[in-house]
Write a protein that holds these residues in place. Structure first.
Motif, short mmCIF file in Angstrom:
data_model
loop_
_atom_site.label_atom_id
_atom_site.label_comp_id
_atom_site.label_asym_id
_atom_site.label_seq_id
_atom_site.Cartn_x
_atom_site.Cartn_y
_atom_site.Cartn_z
N ILE A 14 28.94 46.25 43.14
CA ILE A 14 30.23 46.74 43.45
C ILE A 14 30.69 46.39 44.79
O ILE A 14 29.89 46.90 45.63
CB ILE A 14 30.47 48.22 42.68
CG1 ILE A 14 30.52 48.14 41.37
CG2 ILE A 14 31.96 48.60 43.29
CD1 ILE A 14 30.34 49.71 40.93
N GLY A 46 39.24 48.29 40.41
CA GLY A 46 37.86 48.45 40.00
C GLY A 46 37.51 49.73 39.36
O GLY A 46 36.49 49.88 39.07
N LEU A 49 35.57 49.27 36.07
CA LEU A 49 34.21 48.58 36.49
C LEU A 49 33.45 49.79 36.96
O LEU A 49 32.13 49.76 36.29
CB LEU A 49 34.46 47.57 37.54
CG LEU A 49 32.97 47.17 38.02
CD1 LEU A 49 32.05 46.52 37.00
CD2 LEU A 49 33.13 45.97 39.18
N SER A 206 42.23 44.17 46.05
CA SER A 206 41.83 44.45 44.56
C SER A 206 40.69 43.32 44.10
O SER A 206 40.98 42.13 43.76
CB SER A 206 42.87 44.61 43.62
OG SER A 206 42.45 44.08 42.11
N GLY A 208 39.14 43.35 41.28
CA GLY A 208 39.71 42.87 39.88
C GLY A 208 40.48 41.77 40.01
O GLY A 208 40.23 40.81 39.09
#
Length: 336
Positions: A14, A46, A49, A206, A208
């Motif tokens: 991450i 995220g 996730l 971001s 993502g």
């Protein structure tokens, strides 16, 4: 335009969010896992996730603070068929009803985990729960079974009742530095340097959103279309601009993405005009066109274009006629 992509692996993969990762790892390691969390952040920050990684780590059979990804539990989590990790869904796009919360969580939570220590519920878009649904959930949050963990994901924390907020641990997902996003795309997704720069700028912190852009053919096509217009706008005939507007109008729901890319371009032109430096440009590969426009346009003209782009966003939010708003924008861009 861009499909959502969730790459679940482990906490170490991450990018950013170090404080959130540290908090969750510590909770797992010390056994002080809360029964309820709020993961708060913008779209693509995220949250899913992080929640999926946390859930997989909690259920991992190796009992570490990182999911091993090889045990039966991790494999089920990766395959999205883990019986003790439940993602709450809803039929109506803008509402999560009390019936949906009751059926998928409240009535289910009293059933003990099938073969795990925890039973984990993830509620995306939690702020869309009706007040009735939130009040019903509140009773479970106040008196949860020992094995229950409820994770609320939201872009709008104020959409949650204060009583819900006060009983959850809130973890804020902040934006990630563009340089970290770019490095991640290049290292893990093998995105070329130039495209990674564009994707990272578009994502605005971001991770993502950056992954989605990097894996989307539609996004690549959009970038190509925008660059064609911007590189040639001073030489395009009126009918060609009309055709360009028609092409964009076929993708109205993503017009803000087009406008954002245009803003990156003219900020590049303005920055190059002021500094003559290339390193910090988003579209550095198009330096010949940027150099040409920097010499042709005045500082005042570039500021007017950037203001016009913001005005266009405002007009479209106010449902002004799409073609008219875009025509006014292109007329401003055409003016030297």
């Amino acid at each position: 335009m861009i499909r959502e992509v969730i790459f679940v692996s482990g906490f170490d993969s991450i990018i950013g969010h170090e404080d959130v990762v540290e908090h969750l790892k510590n909770a797992i390691e010390t056994g002080k896992v809360s029964h309820s969390y709020i993961f708060y952040g913008d779209k693509g920050a995220g949250k899913k996730l992080m929640a999926s990684t946390f859930a997989m780590a909690l259920q991992c059979e190796k009992d570490g603070f990182e999911p091993c990804q090889t045990c039966d539990s991790c494999k089920k989590a990766l395959g999205k068929n883990h019986p003790d990790i439940i993602q709450v869904t809803h039929e109506k796009p803008n509402s999560i009803s009390i019936d949906e919360i009751r059926q998928q969580l409240i009535l289910d939570v009293d059933i003990k985990p099938y073969n795990s220590e925890y039973k984990i519920y993830i509620i995306p878009e939690a702020d869309k729960m009706t007040p009735q649904a939130q009040n019903a959930l509140l009773k479970t949050i106040e008196e949860p079974p020992s094995y229950a963990v409820i994770i609320l994901l939201t872009e709008n924390v104020d959409g949650l009742l204060p009583t819900i907020q006060s009983r959850c641990i809130r973890l804020d997902m902040k934006v990630v530095d563009d340089a970290l996003v770019k490095d991640y795309l290049m290292e893990h997704l093998q995105v070329p340097d130039y495209q990674a720069e564009v994707d990272a700028s578009y994502a605005q912190g971001s991770i993502g959103k950056a992954k989605e852009a990097a894996t989307s053919e539609d996004f690549a096509k959009m970038t190509e279309n925008v660059l064609h217009i911007l590189k040639n706008v001073n030489r395009m005939e009126v009918f060609e601009l009309v055709d360009a507007i028609k092409e964009i109008s076929q993708d109205k729901q993503n017009v803000n993405d087009y406008l954002d890319m245009m803003m990156f371009w003219f900020r590049d032109v303005l920055m190059f005009k002021a500094t003559r430096e290339i390193d910090n440009l988003v579209f550095k590969q198009e330096i010949n066109y940027i150099r040409e426009q920097a010499s042709e346009r005045s500082y005042e003209g570039l500021e007017k274009i950037l203001e016009a782009l913001e005005k266009t966003k405002t007009r479209l939010r106010a449902n002004v006629n799409f073609d008219l708003a875009m025509e006014l924008l292109f007329l401003t861009i055409r003016e030297k």
